[in-house]
Design an enzyme around this catalytic site. Structure first.
Site, PDB file in Angstrom:
ATOM      1  N   HIS B 134       0.160 -40.361 -12.447  1.00  0.00           N
ATOM      2  CA  HIS B 134      -0.450 -40.505 -11.120  1.00  0.00           C
ATOM      3  C   HIS B 134       0.503 -41.366 -10.285  1.00  0.00           C
ATOM      4  O   HIS B 134       1.208 -42.224 -10.818  1.00  0.00           O
ATOM      5  CB  HIS B 134      -1.790 -41.225 -11.313  1.00  0.00           C
ATOM      6  CG  HIS B 134      -2.658 -41.288 -10.103  1.00  0.00           C
ATOM      7  ND1 HIS B 134      -2.430 -42.175  -9.078  1.00  0.00           N
ATOM      8  CD2 HIS B 134      -3.775 -40.587  -9.767  1.00  0.00           C
ATOM      9  CE1 HIS B 134      -3.379 -42.005  -8.153  1.00  0.00           C
ATOM     10  NE2 HIS B 134      -4.203 -41.057  -8.542  1.00  0.00           N
ATOM     11  N   ASP B 211      -2.012 -46.885 -18.185  1.00  0.00           N
ATOM     12  CA  ASP B 211      -2.944 -46.556 -17.110  1.00  0.00           C
ATOM     13  C   ASP B 211      -4.111 -45.830 -17.759  1.00  0.00           C
ATOM     14  O   ASP B 211      -4.003 -44.663 -18.116  1.00  0.00           O
ATOM     15  CB  ASP B 211      -2.237 -45.661 -16.080  1.00  0.00           C
ATOM     16  CG  ASP B 211      -3.198 -45.093 -15.041  1.00  0.00           C
ATOM     17  OD1 ASP B 211      -4.402 -45.421 -15.099  1.00  0.00           O
ATOM     18  OD2 ASP B 211      -2.744 -44.324 -14.181  1.00  0.00           O
ATOM     19  N   GLN B 214      -8.277 -42.683 -16.500  1.00  0.00           N
ATOM     20  CA  GLN B 214      -8.925 -41.416 -16.838  1.00  0.00           C
ATOM     21  C   GLN B 214      -9.472 -41.375 -18.260  1.00  0.00           C
ATOM     22  O   GLN B 214     -10.131 -40.414 -18.639  1.00  0.00           O
ATOM     23  CB  GLN B 214      -7.943 -40.245 -16.648  1.00  0.00           C
ATOM     24  CG  GLN B 214      -7.504 -40.025 -15.225  1.00  0.00           C
ATOM     25  CD  GLN B 214      -8.658 -39.633 -14.304  1.00  0.00           C
ATOM     26  OE1 GLN B 214      -9.689 -39.122 -14.742  1.00  0.00           O
ATOM     27  NE2 GLN B 214      -8.486 -39.897 -13.020  1.00  0.00           N
ATOM     28  N   LYS B 237     -14.666 -44.926 -11.907  1.00  0.00           N
ATOM     29  CA  LYS B 237     -14.529 -43.663 -12.629  1.00  0.00           C
ATOM     30  C   LYS B 237     -15.413 -43.661 -13.874  1.00  0.00           C
ATOM     31  O   LYS B 237     -15.514 -42.643 -14.559  1.00  0.00           O
ATOM     32  CB  LYS B 237     -13.081 -43.430 -13.030  1.00  0.00           C
ATOM     33  CG  LYS B 237     -12.162 -43.174 -11.836  1.00  0.00           C
ATOM     34  CD  LYS B 237     -10.825 -42.666 -12.291  1.00  0.00           C
ATOM     35  CE  LYS B 237      -9.742 -42.855 -11.253  1.00  0.00           C
ATOM     36  NZ  LYS B 237      -9.842 -41.922 -10.135  1.00  0.00           N
ATOM     37  N   CYS B 375      -2.487 -36.458  -6.495  1.00  0.00           N
ATOM     38  CA  CYS B 375      -1.655 -37.666  -6.531  1.00  0.00           C
ATOM     39  C   CYS B 375      -0.643 -37.604  -7.671  1.00  0.00           C
ATOM     40  O   CYS B 375      -0.348 -38.609  -8.314  1.00  0.00           O
ATOM     41  CB  CYS B 375      -2.487 -38.941  -6.643  1.00  0.00           C
ATOM     42  SG  CYS B 375      -3.600 -39.171  -5.266  1.00  0.00           S
TER      43      CYS B 375
END
Lengths: 143, 417
Positions: B134, B211, B214, B237, B375
């Site tokens: 991303h 990261d 997700q 999220k 993104c």
């Protein structure tokens, strides 16, 4: 492609045509059809200079002054966006620049496409209208 | 290796209908049709408990934290720090002091790039990312590299949307001083093989920033088992409020890192000559924090753990398999991202139809998907496409909704194909 009539008259025709469809699907199918009927822009003009930003799809519009009137041609790689481009061209192309500057394009409301004008819709219709008017503005000052 | 599994522990079958009942937004209609919300990778909806927590806090508990001796302030401080403990346990972090509150995963990565980056990355060095990151796991590193005279390099991705592992191993040897990698790709759903990547990076003394934006809503996360140096995630999220997130950092790094932003709460003593700083985590949390959202985020963690992440992962895997199968039955549908290990995301194209057109028609059918580059522009360029249509599932999505998506895609084909 050069339609007859004022902006208001041409917009009224479009509203009438869209009025033939009861539901959104018919309207969108018609919009797509209109887009497919738009003559493609010469690839020569599909450049950064004519690109409209703020859009998920690629959109190009090329303005031109002829005999004191503004003419537009355009294209997009997405069909719905192309349909919207075609509608704007049909209404605004061949008009006096001052009329283009002053128009409010309410017909988009009446045919159920108003939400495409909102800045959050990433189709760039709002920036497209701004761009078309900016060109007309420049030339309306000269005349 | 991945956080699915342990299905034998599941008491009874997972019932998404029960879970759905807790989400008022899912009862909405759009354009007179029931909302089919498949944009969870962008942000998830909120359960009633999270919404109620926000209301309760502002109705009766609000006061500034870490400041007052009065009752309300102490109560707010206790709840705020208890939430940190919940977050630490959620990630299996060794202590609360290893858990920083941020505005979200993006801010967490920026914090690491600003405060940790310059300690490790110098002139001529490399920050290694993957081609499927991303933008928020690319741009902060580019900014760091620009300041340090270093450069960002990307691990290539295969046609299935998986890291080309030999390339990763080869690149590791090229002056890499930091590896920044997504746990799950937002655009493709690929679950990256973090365990082995982190081990190999560590063998060369390379710290690893994950990261996790997700991954957190879909699987159990154990930062100690992963042995990552940093792990960033976003509350919104994972069924919590927007504007809050967590950055896990190994305690030794937090000691070495300088403060990020200056202000109240992050100091020990201030004079005009010199200021000494508070201990981590507070050293990195200047100013009045986002108290209400932190408390509601803890509620979201309770919600997730109440259902059980292993159950969630197992259900979502079945749902993703089913939706994949349904979509592939439609002529002209092409999946982008077909990794063996995937979570939540179904990215696809329908013939030559522009994703924007497809998304617009699906929207009118009440189906919320994301279209565009997600993104992840370098990744889209890698696949030579302008973008995709992305359906991303969460635990409250149903098999019926997968059917609705498939029916919607058929309709798109009829109208635009």
């Amino acid at each position: 492609m050069a339609a007859q009539g004022t902006i208001r008259e041409r917009a009224r025709d479009i509203v009438e045509e869209f009025g033939l469809f009861d539901d959104w699907m018919g309207k969108y199918e018609y919009l797509i059809e209109i887009g497919q009927g738009l003559p493609p822009l010469d690839p020569l003009y599909k450049t950064e200079a004519y690109r409209i930003h703020g859009c998920q799809a690629q959109v190009w519009v090329r303005p031109e002054m002829k005999n004191g009137l503004v003419f537009y041609e355009g294209d997009s790689d997405a069909l719905i966006t192309k349909g919207l481009v075609a509608l704007l061209i049909r209404v605004l192309s061949g008009q006096p620049p001052q009329d283009v500057v002053e128009t409010s394009l309410e017909f988009l409301d009446e045919i159920g496409m108003q939400d495409h004008l909102s800045a959050t819709r990433r189709n760039g219709l709002a920036s497209m209208v701004r761009q078309l008017k900016r060109f007309a503005q420049v030339h309306s000052n000269k005349t | 290796m991945h956080a699915t599994g342990a299905i034998q522990d599941i008491p009874g079958k997972f019932d998404p209908a029960q879970v759905r009942d807790q989400f008022p937004a899912l009862r909405r209609e759009v354009y007179g049709k029931p909302l089919v919300y498949l944009d969870n990778a962008a942000s998830s909806q909120k359960p009633q408990a999270v919404i109620d927590r926000l209301i309760r806090y502002y109705s009766s508990e609000h006061s500034n934290v870490h400041r007052g001796v009065h009752f309300l302030s102490r109560e707010a401080t206790d709840a705020y720090e208890a939430a940190r403990k919940r977050a630490a346990d959620f990630l299996h972090a060794p202590s609360e002091s290893a858990v920083l509150y941020t505005r979200g995963a993006t801010e967490g990565i920026n914090l690491v790039a600003s405060s940790f980056g310059p300690l490790h990355v110098g002139q001529g060095d490399v920050v290694l990312v993957s081609h499927m990151e991303h933008h928020s796991n690319i741009v902060p590193w580019q900014m760091l590299c620009e300041a340090q005279g270093a450069r960002v390099r990307a691990i290539p991705v295969s046609d299935t949307g998986e890291i080309i592992y030999e390339e990763f191993e080869r690149l590791l040897g090229e002056r890499v001083r930091l590896l920044a990698i997504g746990h799950v790709s937002n655009a493709l759903g690929t679950i990256n093989p973090l365990q082995s990547m982190i081990r190999q990076a560590h063998e060369l003394g390379i710290p690893v920033v994950v990261d996790g934006a997700q991954a957190a809503p879909h699987m159990k996360i154990d930062v100690q088992a992963l042995d990552c140096d940093f792990y960033a995630l976003s509350s919104h999220k994972m069924f919590g409020p927007t504007g809050v997130g967590i950055l896990y950092a190994k305690p030794e790094h937090l000691k070495a890192m300088g403060p990020w932003q200056g202000g109240g709460d992050m100091i020990e003593t201030v004079t005009f000559e010199q200021t000494t700083y508070n201990e981590p985590p507070h050293k990195f949390e200047a100013g009045t924090p986002n108290i209400a959202d932190v408390l509601a985020f803890a509620e979201a963690i309770d919600f997730l753990e109440g259902i059980g992440q292993d159950r969630i992962a197992a259900y979502e895997r079945d749902l993703l398999d089913y939706a994949t199968e349904r979509l592939l039955q439609i002529e002209g549908v092409r999946l982008v991202g077909t990794a063996t290990e995937k979570a939540s995301v179904l990215s696809f194209l329908i013939g030559d139809i522009h994703p924007y057109d497809a998304g617009t028609i699906l929207d009118r059918l009440g189906i919320a998907v994301r279209t565009g580059h997600h993104c992840a522009q370098p990744l889209m360029r890698r696949f030579g496409i302008p973008g995709t249509v992305r359906a991303s599932f969460a635990l409250y999505n149903t098999f019926d909704e997968a059917d609705a998506l498939a029916a919607g895609v058929r309709r798109v084909r009829e109208m635009l194909g």
